[in-house]
Design an enzyme around this catalytic site. Structure first.
Site, PDB file in Angstrom:
ATOM      1  N   GLU A  87     -23.676  18.235   6.833  1.00 15.54           N
ATOM      2  CA  GLU A  87     -22.770  19.390   6.773  1.00 15.54           C
ATOM      3  C   GLU A  87     -21.441  19.063   6.097  1.00 15.54           C
ATOM      4  OE1 GLU A  87     -24.163  18.244   9.552  1.00 15.54           O
ATOM      5  OE2 GLU A  87     -25.570  19.811  10.219  1.00 15.54           O
ATOM      6  N   HIS A 133       0.830  -1.219   0.000  1.00 15.78           N
ATOM      7  CA  HIS A 133       0.000   0.000   0.000  1.00 15.78           C
ATOM      8  C   HIS A 133       0.862   1.266   0.000  1.00 15.78           C
ATOM      9  CE1 HIS A 133      -2.685   3.189   1.449  1.00 15.78           C
ATOM     10  NE2 HIS A 133      -1.726   3.450   2.313  1.00 15.78           N
TER      11      HIS A 133
HETATM   12  C1  LIG Z   1      -9.265  10.805   6.402  1.00 20.04           C
HETATM   13  C2  LIG Z   1      -8.052   9.957   6.264  1.00 20.04           C
HETATM   14  N1  LIG Z   1      -7.726   9.087   7.234  1.00 20.04           N
HETATM   15  C3  LIG Z   1      -6.623   8.342   7.148  1.00 20.04           C
HETATM   16  C4  LIG Z   1      -5.782   8.452   6.075  1.00 20.04           C
HETATM   17  C5  LIG Z   1      -4.498   7.640   6.003  1.00 20.04           C
HETATM   18  N2  LIG Z   1      -4.662   6.593   4.962  1.00 20.04           N
HETATM   19  C6  LIG Z   1      -4.163   6.764   3.739  1.00 20.04           C
HETATM   20  S1  LIG Z   1      -4.642   5.525   2.686  1.00 20.04           S
HETATM   21  C7  LIG Z   1      -5.497   4.758   3.921  1.00 20.04           C
HETATM   22  C8  LIG Z   1      -6.321   3.537   3.667  1.00 20.04           C
HETATM   23  C9  LIG Z   1      -5.880   2.734   2.551  1.00 20.04           C
HETATM   24  O1  LIG Z   1      -6.898   1.883   2.119  1.00 20.04           O
HETATM   25  P1  LIG Z   1      -7.613   2.130   0.740  1.00 20.04           P
HETATM   26  O2  LIG Z   1      -8.321   3.397   0.764  1.00 20.04           O
HETATM   27  O3  LIG Z   1      -8.396   0.914   0.469  1.00 20.04           O
HETATM   28  O4  LIG Z   1      -6.417   2.268  -0.284  1.00 20.04           O
HETATM   29  P2  LIG Z   1      -5.476   1.096  -0.839  1.00 20.04           P
HETATM   30  O5  LIG Z   1      -4.607   0.644   0.289  1.00 20.04           O
HETATM   31  O6  LIG Z   1      -6.363   0.030  -1.331  1.00 20.04           O
HETATM   32  O7  LIG Z   1      -4.687   1.764  -1.898  1.00 20.04           O
HETATM   33  C10 LIG Z   1      -5.401   5.464   5.106  1.00 20.04           C
HETATM   34  C11 LIG Z   1      -6.017   5.029   6.371  1.00 20.04           C
HETATM   35  C12 LIG Z   1      -6.147   9.377   5.076  1.00 20.04           C
HETATM   36  N3  LIG Z   1      -5.406   9.574   4.005  1.00 20.04           N
HETATM   37  N4  LIG Z   1      -7.288  10.092   5.174  1.00 20.04           N
END
Ligand SMILES: Cc1ncc(C[n+]2csc(CCOP(=O)(O)OP(=O)(O)O)c2C)c(N)n1
Ligand SMILES: [Mg+2]
Length: 685
Positions: A428, A263
């Site tokens: 909101e 990731h």
């Molecule tokens: C509001 C928010 N919370 C936390 C994060 C930190 N963060 C970045 S990507 C992610 C989650 C990754 O999962 P996904 O959206 O499924 O992306 P993938 O790993 O599949 O690329 C998190 C928690 C963020 N960018 N925004």
């Protein structure tokens, strides 16, 4: 079947992303590796866009809601022929001064429609872009003349769909039947902490079905034919569409594909070798093979789309010259109409500033047709309705008119997409985030509203508006304990000051009708977001003031006492407390003290003035200063200094009639007078 060239093109997006993350030694390779086929299709085949003119008004909008996958966007823009980012920019991914920032920033690259990264925001931005698209289509298109003919596409991730803001926005988009919206869901079942099964087990498509979306599933994210079929179906459906695409995060990496390990970390040198081998990739790093470059470059196609549109617009101008001129002003040039300020009303009566604001909105509505907004279910309290404007609604929504059909006046109000008032519902966060999308889309000037205390529910989007410099006007009423009986849950205390802490946001807290007019004027003329904090309770007019009083942020409202020499004491106040500063100054003046009252509707505007002006309002030699504001005192030291004092509220309010609360918490002329005496006495000692 995917052709060899198609496959190599998709793999180029993958390898560029892998190489850039490795070189930066930071970033997110997994998502671009999984979603490369989707981006390839959208940018090369599906979307109409002109790489030679990223700002072309009829381009399809693309939102990468999962902003961490920024290399997917940068690679796609580079390959399809945009001038920026260059290959060098891709090599400088995440470096100081490079436009290829860690997350896509709309102010660094013209082709980035919106800044994303905080998950969920992009999703709701796209909903706002679709609202703007469909409104402008209704306003400007005429039979045989489709000058607004674009759509909104986006890629959303597990994280985007877990965030609450996307649920709010999806619910609204379904209700409004925003058919111009197509989202592809990167359904890779992986987030940072592991598989989505640890925290996310609902049937996402069933949820979106229930929201009124058109939903589809593509079971193999590498199947271009299946993706094409799904996207074509989405475009034909009158509802917004969500296509869940089963992808594999880090596709192709023998050791890391399908795991959260890919990731947000570089693959590492050995794994890159193994992955490129799996792709059958034989090139050095950052190589774009010539045949791929030729195949993916869409500049010619884009120019053709654009030229077709120019021809159609010329025919439109011929048939509808007035509409065409208006379109060019609002949408192409993004200018305000000549002389719009003449419509600003004079508001010198005693009234709540929220009511003055409502009067401004209604005075401006006829001359500023781009003014387009509403409230999160508090329109009557926020005074945001455009009278007789009708509700923006789905075209076939029987409740599109306001009042409802059958009620007196219903038939006169515009309906459907021509309705002027947006009903955001009690959402909101999505409201504020959608407003960003509306502002970024252009052609509309969005305003959104709630109680000031609920800026907490809007704050992530307000912060992004400030970062992006999106021109959104926040109309936030019931701005203090003056809200009264609803009590401390509804009474903002820390809000005004905490909003002032957001860089790039201009906060106004006007004190009477004139100042409300000035605040709106500044907000509309601004390039960025503005927040106007307004009272529930009535306020007296404060009398004559300079025409640019609010524009300057702070100004000398009145002086009291013996003569016009330098004042001995300055009382600074904002909004509903200015009247009490004036009341105290009157008393102090009668006691022979030279007192100046400074009304300070906007800290940010005042800070932007030159030193001469600032010192003319607040002479440095005058150290006896008292600030009065019904909110936290933190920050007022900047203006009252170490010899001054603040009459503020460093605790939560209480449930009681407003007048009793102002009395109980010391927002009275008497209390301000006695605090002023303390300050003067201490300085004399
Ligand atoms: C509001 C928010 N919370 C936390 C994060 C930190 N963060 C970045 S990507 C992610 C989650 C990754 O999962 P996904 O959206 O499924 O992306 P993938 O790993 O599949 O690329 C998190 C928690 C963020 N960018 N925004
Ligand atoms: Mg995921």
């Amino acid at each position: 079947m995917t052709s060899v060239l198609e496959q190599r093109s998709i793999d180029t997006i993958r390898t560029l992303s892998i190489d850039a993350v490795q070189r930066a030694n930071s970033g997110h390779p997994g998502m671009p590796m999984g979603c490369a086929p989707i981006a390839y299709l959208l940018f090369r085949e599906v979307m109409q866009h002109d790489p030679s003119d990223p700002g072309w008004v009829d381009r399809d909008r693309f939102v990468l809601s999962a902003g961490h996958g920024s290399m997917l966007l940068y690679s796609s823009l580079h390959l399809t022929g945009y001038e920026a980012p260059t290959l060098e920019d891709l090599r400088n991914f995440r470096q100081l001064g490079s436009p290829t920032a860690g997350h896509p920033e709309n102010f660094l690259l013209d082709a980035v429609e919106t800044t994303t990264g905080p998950l969920g925001q992009g999703f709701a931005n796209g909903v706002g872009m679709a609202i703007a698209t469909e409104r402008l289509a209704a306003e400007f298109n005429r039979p045989g003349h489709e000058v607004v003919d674009h759509r909104v596409y986006g890629i959303v991730s597990d994280g985007d769909l877990m965030e609450g803001v996307s649920s709010e926005a999806a619910s609204l988009a379904g209700h409004l039947r925003l058919g111009s919206l197509t989202y592809l869901y990167d359904d890779n079942a992986i987030t940072i902490d592991g598989g989505t099964d640890i925290a996310f087990s609902e049937d996402v498509l069933a949820r979106f079905d229930a929201y009124g979306w058109h939903t589809r599933r593509v079971t193999d994210g590498n199947d271009l034919e299946a993706l094409r079929t799904a996207i074509t179906a989405a475009e034909a459906d009158p509802r917004p569409s969500l296509i869940a695409v089963k992808t594999v995060i880090g596709f192709g990496s023998p050791a890391k594909a399908g795991t959260s390990g890919v990731h947000g970390a570089p693959l590492g040198a050995d794994e890159i070798v193994a992955t490129k081998e799996a792709y059958g990739w034989t090139h050095e790093e950052f190589v774009v093979p010539e045949d791929v470059r030729d195949h993916v470059d869409v500049r010619e196609r884009g120019r053709q789309h654009h030229a077709d549109w120019d021809a159609r617009f010329a025919a439109y101008r011929e048939a509808h010259p007035d509409l065409a001129a208006e379109f060019e002003r609002r949408v192409v040039r993004g200018e305000l109409p000549e002389g719009w300020q003449d419509a600003l009303p004079g508001l010198d009566g005693k009234d709540a500033t929220r009511k003055h604001s409502g009067a401004v909105i209604n005075a401006l509505a006829p001359v500023l047709p781009e003014l387009f907004g509403g409230s999160a279910d508090l329109a009557a309290s926020n005074n945001t309705d455009i009278d007789g404007g009708g509700n923006f609604a789905a075209v076939d929504d029987p409740y599109a008119t306001s009042p409802a059909p059958g009620q007196p006046g219903a038939q006169e109000a515009p309906t459907g997409r021509m309705g002027r008032n947006l009903r955001f519902g009690i959402r909101e966060h999505a409201m504020a985030s959608a407003a960003n999308g509306m502002a970024l889309h252009g052609g509309v000037l969005p305003y959104v509203a709630s109680f000031l205390v609920f800026t907490d529910y809007c704050r992530p989007a307000i912060r992004l508006a400030a970062l992006m410099q999106a021109r959104v006007v926040y109309v936030m009423t019931h701005d203090s304990i003056g809200l009264g009986e609803d009590g401390p849950t509804h009474q903002p205390v820390e809000h005004v000051m905490s909003l002032r802490a957001i860089p790039g946001l201009t906060v106004f807290r006007p004190a009477d009708g004139d100042e409300v007019v000035g605040a709106w004027r500044s907000a509309i003329e601004s390039d960025g977001p503005s927040l106007i904090a307004l009272t529930r309770q009535g306020l007296p007019p404060l009398g004559d003031k300079p025409a640019d009083a609010v524009e300057r942020g702070a100004y000398v409202l009145r002086e009291f006492g013996p003569d016009a020499r330098l004042p001995e004491l300055i009382l600074l106040a904002t909004g509903s407390e200015v009247q009490h500063a004036v009341g105290a100054a009157e008393v102090l003046g009668n006691q022979g003290i030279r007192v100046r009252v400074v009304s300070m509707p906007s800290w940010e505007r005042f800070a932007a003035q030159d030193r001469d002006y600032r010192e003319s309002v607040l002479p440095p030699e005058v150290r006896a200063r008292v600030a009065v504001e019904a909110g936290v005192t933190l920050g007022w030291e900047r203006y009252v200094g170490d010899a001054g004092a603040v009459v503020g509220l460093d605790r939560f309010g209480a449930s009681a009639p407003a007048e009793q609360l102002f009395e109980a918490f010391g927002f009275t002329a008497e209390n301000v007078t006695s605090v002023a005496h303390e300050v003067l006495d201490a300085l004399r000692r």
